[in-house]
Scaffold this motif. Structure first.
Motif, mmCIF file in Angstrom:
data_model
loop_
_atom_site.group_PDB
_atom_site.id
_atom_site.type_symbol
_atom_site.label_atom_id
_atom_site.label_comp_id
_atom_site.label_asym_id
_atom_site.label_seq_id
_atom_site.Cartn_x
_atom_site.Cartn_y
_atom_site.Cartn_z
ATOM 1 N N THR A 556 5.418 20.336 -10.089
ATOM 2 C CA THR A 556 4.206 19.517 -10.143
ATOM 3 C C THR A 556 4.555 18.050 -9.935
ATOM 4 O OG1 THR A 556 3.009 21.010 -11.628
ATOM 5 C CG2 THR A 556 2.299 18.720 -11.598
ATOM 6 N N PHE A 557 3.872 17.435 -8.982
ATOM 7 C CA PHE A 557 3.881 15.977 -8.853
ATOM 8 C C PHE A 557 2.514 15.487 -9.303
ATOM 9 C CE2 PHE A 557 2.389 12.281 -6.495
ATOM 10 C CZ PHE A 557 3.342 11.337 -6.859
ATOM 11 N N GLN A 558 2.511 14.515 -10.209
ATOM 12 C CA GLN A 558 1.238 14.083 -10.766
ATOM 13 C C GLN A 558 1.226 12.563 -10.968
ATOM 14 O OE1 GLN A 558 -0.459 15.024 -15.012
ATOM 15 N NE2 GLN A 558 -0.916 16.743 -13.676
ATOM 16 N N PRO A 576 -0.026 7.680 -20.652
ATOM 17 C CA PRO A 576 1.027 8.059 -21.604
ATOM 18 C C PRO A 576 1.337 9.551 -21.549
ATOM 19 C CG PRO A 576 -0.546 6.580 -22.656
ATOM 20 C CD PRO A 576 -1.123 6.940 -21.314
ATOM 21 N N TYR A 577 2.615 9.862 -21.687
ATOM 22 C CA TYR A 577 3.130 11.240 -21.759
ATOM 23 C C TYR A 577 2.806 12.063 -20.514
ATOM 24 C CZ TYR A 577 4.064 10.017 -26.560
ATOM 25 O OH TYR A 577 4.541 9.397 -27.678
ATOM 26 N N THR A 578 2.727 11.399 -19.378
ATOM 27 C CA THR A 578 2.466 12.103 -18.119
ATOM 28 C C THR A 578 3.642 11.883 -17.176
ATOM 29 O OG1 THR A 578 0.086 11.717 -18.384
ATOM 30 C CG2 THR A 578 0.871 12.366 -16.202
ATOM 31 N N PRO A 579 4.484 12.886 -16.971
ATOM 32 C CA PRO A 579 5.594 12.721 -16.032
ATOM 33 C C PRO A 579 5.102 12.779 -14.592
ATOM 34 C CG PRO A 579 5.550 14.961 -16.868
ATOM 35 C CD PRO A 579 4.476 14.208 -17.611
ATOM 36 N N ARG A 580 5.720 12.019 -13.715
ATOM 37 C CA ARG A 580 5.417 12.133 -12.288
ATOM 38 C C ARG A 580 5.923 13.477 -11.759
ATOM 39 N NH1 ARG A 580 4.396 7.321 -9.250
ATOM 40 N NH2 ARG A 580 3.011 6.062 -10.550
ATOM 41 N N HIS A 581 7.079 13.908 -12.259
ATOM 42 C CA HIS A 581 7.703 15.123 -11.741
ATOM 43 C C HIS A 581 7.993 16.078 -12.899
ATOM 44 C CE1 HIS A 581 8.430 12.973 -7.942
ATOM 45 N NE2 HIS A 581 8.821 11.954 -8.703
ATOM 46 N N SER A 582 7.669 17.341 -12.709
ATOM 47 C CA SER A 582 8.000 18.379 -13.689
ATOM 48 C C SER A 582 8.054 19.712 -12.964
ATOM 49 C CB SER A 582 6.968 18.427 -14.822
ATOM 50 O OG SER A 582 5.678 18.734 -14.315
ATOM 51 N N GLY A 583 8.747 20.663 -13.564
ATOM 52 C CA GLY A 583 8.844 21.970 -12.927
ATOM 53 C C GLY A 583 9.738 22.905 -13.697
ATOM 54 N N ASN A 584 9.900 24.102 -13.159
ATOM 55 C CA ASN A 584 10.757 25.097 -13.777
ATOM 56 C C ASN A 584 11.221 26.096 -12.738
ATOM 57 O OD1 ASN A 584 9.003 27.785 -14.019
ATOM 58 N ND2 ASN A 584 7.651 26.046 -14.481
ATOM 59 N N VAL A 585 12.368 26.700 -12.974
ATOM 60 C CA VAL A 585 12.881 27.794 -12.154
ATOM 61 C C VAL A 585 13.403 28.869 -13.095
ATOM 62 C CG1 VAL A 585 13.488 26.367 -10.161
ATOM 63 C CG2 VAL A 585 15.160 26.701 -11.981
ATOM 64 N N SER A 586 13.352 30.112 -12.650
ATOM 65 C CA SER A 586 13.853 31.209 -13.474
ATOM 66 C C SER A 586 14.367 32.320 -12.579
ATOM 67 C CB SER A 586 12.756 31.740 -14.400
ATOM 68 O OG SER A 586 11.687 32.283 -13.655
ATOM 69 N N ALA A 587 15.332 33.069 -13.104
ATOM 70 C CA ALA A 587 15.900 34.221 -12.411
ATOM 71 C C ALA A 587 16.131 35.329 -13.418
ATOM 72 C CB ALA A 587 17.217 33.842 -11.726
ATOM 73 N N GLY A 602 12.238 21.546 -16.514
ATOM 74 C CA GLY A 602 12.585 20.138 -16.341
ATOM 75 C C GLY A 602 11.370 19.237 -16.351
ATOM 76 N N VAL A 603 11.501 18.082 -16.974
ATOM 77 C CA VAL A 603 10.430 17.091 -17.058
ATOM 78 C C VAL A 603 11.025 15.717 -16.776
ATOM 79 C CG1 VAL A 603 8.747 15.964 -18.572
ATOM 80 C CG2 VAL A 603 9.081 18.442 -18.714
ATOM 81 N N GLY A 604 10.359 14.944 -15.920
ATOM 82 C CA GLY A 604 10.834 13.608 -15.590
ATOM 83 C C GLY A 604 10.486 12.590 -16.665
ATOM 84 N N LYS A 605 10.834 11.349 -16.398
ATOM 85 C CA LYS A 605 10.583 10.288 -17.372
ATOM 86 C C LYS A 605 9.090 10.095 -17.584
ATOM 87 C CE LYS A 605 10.502 6.417 -14.092
ATOM 88 N NZ LYS A 605 11.099 5.136 -13.700
ATOM 89 N N ARG A 606 8.742 9.633 -18.786
ATOM 90 C CA ARG A 606 7.358 9.350 -19.152
ATOM 91 C C ARG A 606 7.321 8.056 -19.958
ATOM 92 N NH1 ARG A 606 8.390 13.620 -22.693
ATOM 93 N NH2 ARG A 606 10.441 13.158 -21.826
ATOM 94 N N TYR A 607 6.114 7.651 -20.313
ATOM 95 C CA TYR A 607 5.934 6.465 -21.145
ATOM 96 C C TYR A 607 5.049 6.832 -22.337
ATOM 97 C CZ TYR A 607 7.880 3.975 -17.184
ATOM 98 O OH TYR A 607 8.717 3.547 -16.172
ATOM 99 N N CYS A 608 5.399 6.319 -23.512
ATOM 100 C CA CYS A 608 4.678 6.697 -24.728
ATOM 101 C C CYS A 608 3.419 5.863 -24.948
ATOM 102 C CB CYS A 608 5.594 6.600 -25.943
ATOM 103 S SG CYS A 608 6.153 4.924 -26.330
ATOM 104 N N ILE A 618 10.333 7.196 -22.055
ATOM 105 C CA ILE A 618 10.958 8.385 -22.635
ATOM 106 C C ILE A 618 11.735 9.071 -21.522
ATOM 107 C CG2 ILE A 618 10.592 10.525 -23.907
ATOM 108 C CD1 ILE A 618 7.845 9.507 -24.696
ATOM 109 N N ASP A 619 13.007 9.292 -21.738
ATOM 110 C CA ASP A 619 13.850 9.869 -20.699
ATOM 111 C C ASP A 619 13.432 11.309 -20.393
ATOM 112 O OD1 ASP A 619 15.385 7.588 -20.432
ATOM 113 O OD2 ASP A 619 16.802 8.199 -21.990
ATOM 114 N N GLY A 620 13.677 11.713 -19.151
ATOM 115 C CA GLY A 620 13.427 13.090 -18.759
ATOM 116 C C GLY A 620 14.472 14.032 -19.340
ATOM 117 N N TYR A 621 14.253 15.314 -19.143
ATOM 118 C CA TYR A 621 15.181 16.306 -19.690
ATOM 119 C C TYR A 621 15.076 17.599 -18.891
ATOM 120 C CZ TYR A 621 11.085 18.510 -21.817
ATOM 121 O OH TYR A 621 9.882 19.119 -22.011
#
Length: 674
Positions: A556-558, A576-587, A602-608, A618-621
């Motif tokens: 998701t790009f938002q 606030p609390y809206t990352p520009r980039h987020s997503g997931n992968v699974s196998a 995975g979630v990109g950086k956000r602002y509180c 807030i750092d991504g993870y």
């Protein structure tokens, strides 16, 4: 030869299964002589197939996760599951007992609907549902529909939300001539986590089955974390995260002689949990405790009168109770305590009529009464009367699908003291289109528009010194355009499906807490534009006859910006609390000796806060989860063992600033079925 279809580990293409099932052969005939034959019966043959988890033919975006997929990926809770849907924003306040809410494409949690076995879940007091209280143990299907799903036979209330999270629980299934089935499950893991659960399925007759299940959960939740303050790093421990909860459910399913069916569900949930506060200035202490009780009974009756007429009726009574207590010197008596009690009486009826083959017309009518009793000062004890009417018209022919929806809402509110809010009357339209250019290709183009709004909650209107009875509804317009495609590009690949959706949301009259001369108050002050892209991908491979690989992912790009005040320092800043980039992968690899699942969220950086400045960042993870499981068979008994490592890399991160999430943890689950 009897043929049975099951969703499981084999990846035979679905159309092959359908052809085999259509044979409906009862026996194989073998010639013995010119004038005689014998009947040779062979054992049952089980044909298994897996469908693509992406619904490519829907006019609005719909994503699904089955209960089996959730288990193999080691998904811990409902919030963790919802994070895997593109376009879903989850707020998690940390710990097992922390509140967890979801919003769709950043329009706010109050715009997201939740349904449980087809009946809406509501909370008129707060307007948002804590999805953390729902267990995943009995879920057969979880889906997120943005805009609305494809089901015409549904309550009008589900048309009223910007998106709907649907939870479908397991229905009893019996092997052969069995009349009962039992399951005992126990889960244990880090931070004092333990959950025993039992389930009993029973046939009461040829057309009547019941299910009973219950579980208990407790965890101390006092996990370690690292506190970073500039160049100083200290080892701390989370405080006040303990939780104890009970959950029980009973169901009755009956099919009548005319093929109509009835489902009756009773549900009870109780929890006592500490609410971990923010960790600021080396102070991790919190003394706030929340008690919750929720019980409901819902009845659903469905009947197909003919090929032209279908009917659905539901009724529900819902009771909600919570008590919030906080200790601290900031209160005059050293303690804050408030108790709230909600009651809801809800009925709905819907019908679908097909006058000609390409055309379907659906009409749904809902009525609800909601009450609130609170110990807070100056509570007016409101009663809300709601009427919802939804008309849905669908035309489907030659690869073209058009849905048109018109929702009428009327709300009347009464209070025991003070002035009541104005009555609300509103029409909300929506339309969606799907086009399949080539009949032999699973390629679709789709577009959607939907107008929704959210009614001010009881807290917005009446909260002590904060409520505002003159609030207008918060309005939202959704626009979506996308393309979906599903193919089988090679013999070893069972399917390859993907969706790409671009969207734009316009939110006006946003309800926010706004500072006034003497105090804060709720006000219609806000305008938000949300622009984004959701991408999903799923595929499955047959690596050998007994080894299969399933891959899935979402991105998701938002860009969600505040356009309220051009003179504000936060004008056109990311919400606030809206990352520009987020997503997931699974196998997931299915093998005869072991099944292995691996996923990354995975979630990109956000602002509180509203200003996008470094101090608010807030750092991504990226959180990694590894799952290993195997199923053992013992003469009709099944033992399923599963081990999970969550946050494999021991990443320290926050979803909400100053609310640290757990580091590496483990969980072991044993399930015995008999």
């Amino acid at each position: 030869m009897q043929l049975t279809l099951k969703k499981s580990r084999c990846f035979m293409p679905l159309f092959v299964c359908m052809v085999l099932h259509s044979l409906n052969a009862e026996a194989i005939v073998a010639p013995v002589s010119d004038d005689s034959i014998t009947m040779q019966r062979i054992d049952d043959v089980v044909i298994e197939a897996r469908r693509s988890p992406i619904k490519v033919s829907t006019a609005a975006p719909v994503q699904t996760l089955s209960g089996t997929e959730l288990t193999r990926l080691g998904v811990q809770n409902m919030a963790d599951a919802v994070r895997r849907f593109a376009g879903a924003n989850v707020r998690d306040y940390g710990g097992v007992g922390g509140l967890k809410t979801v919003s769709v494409r950043n329009m706010g949690a109050a715009h997201a609907g939740v349904s449980y076995d087809g009946a809406p879940v509501s909370n008129c007091q707060a307007g948002q549902i804590d999805i953390g209280r729902f267990s995943l143990d009995n879920v057969s299907m979880l889906s997120l529909a943005i805009g609305q799903n494809e089901d015409l036979l549904q309550p009008a209330k589900l048309y009223a939300s910007a998106g709907v999270l649907s939870i479908v629980t397991q229905r009893p299934v019996f092997d052969g001539d069995d009349k009962s089935a039992f399951q005992v499950k126990i889960k244990g893991g880090s931070f004092g986590y333990i959950t025993p659960a039992v389930r009993w399925w029973q046939k009461l007759g040829e057309n009547t089955v019941t299910s009973l299940e219950g579980d208990y959960m407790r965890a101390d939740g006092n996990y370690p974390f690292r506190l970073v303050n500039g160049k100083y790093v200290t080892e701390e421990r989370r405080n006040n995260s303990a939780i104890t909860s009970w959950h029980g459910e009973g169901n009755l399913y009956h099919t009548f002689a005319d093929s109509s069916n009835l489902q009756v569900k009773g549900y009870y949930y109780y929890s006592k949990r500490g609410l971990p506060g923010p960790v600021t200035l080396y102070n991790p202490v919190s003394d706030e405790t929340l008690w919750d009780k929720n019980a409901f009974v819902q009845v659903k009756y469905r009947k197909e009168f003919s090929d032209k007429w279908n009917f659905l009726a539901q009724a529900k009574y819902n009771y909600g109770w919570n008590r919030d207590r906080d200790l601290g010197p900031q209160y005059s008596d050293g303690v804050y305590s408030a108790t709230h009690r909600q009651n809801e009486y809800y009925v709905t009826a819907s019908a679908v009529y097909r006058p000609v083959q390409p055309l379907q017309i659906a009409l749904a009518q809902d009525a609800a009464i909601n009450t609130l009793h609170s110990t807070m000062p100056e509570c007016p004890f409101p009663t809300r009367y709601t009427s919802l009417t939804a008309l849905n018209v669908r035309y489907r022919r030659n690869g073209l699908t058009v849905n048109g929806v018109l929702l009428g809402t009327y709300i009347n509110e009464r209070v025991k003291s003070g002035k009541k809010p104005d009555d609300l009357s509103r029409l909300s339209p929506g339309v969606s289109v799907s086009v399949q250019p080539w009949r032999d290709e699973q390629l679709y183009f789709r577009a959607m528009y939907k107008s929704t709004f959210r009614t001010p909650t009881f807290n917005d209107l009446y909260y002590y010194r904060l409520g505002n009875r003159k609030l207008r509804p918060e309005k939202a317009d959704e626009y979506n355009i996308g393309v979906t495609w599903s193919i089988m590009p090679a013999s070893f690949m069972d399917y390859l499906s993907f969706t790409v959706d671009g969207y734009f949301n316009n939110v006006t009259d946003k309800i926010v807490a706004f500072p006034t001369t003497y105090a804060w108050t709720m006000a219609n002050y806000g305008k938000v534009h949300v622009t984004g892209v959701d991408i999903t991908l799923a595929s499955a491979f047959s690596l050998s006859r007994k080894v299969q690989l399933t891959l899935s992912g979402a991105y998701t790009f938002q860009k969600a910006v505040d356009l309220t005040d051009p003179d504000s320092k936060s004008y056109k800043h990311q919400l606030p609390y809206t990352p520009r980039h987020s997503g997931n992968v699974s196998a997931v690899i299915d093998m005869p000796w072991v099944d292995v699942g691996y996923s990354i969220v995975g979630v990109g950086k956000r602002y509180c806060l509203s200003q996008n400045i470094p101090v608010n960042k807030i750092d991504g993870y990226a959180e990694h989860t590894l799952t290993v499981s195997h199923e053992f068979l013992f003469r009709g008994y099944i033992l399923d063992l599963q081990g999970e490592i969550i946050n494999l890399t021991d990443k320290q991160y926050d979803v909400i600033k100053y609310y640290p999430m757990p580091g590496r943890s483990w969980r072991v689950t044993g399930t015995f079925k008999f």
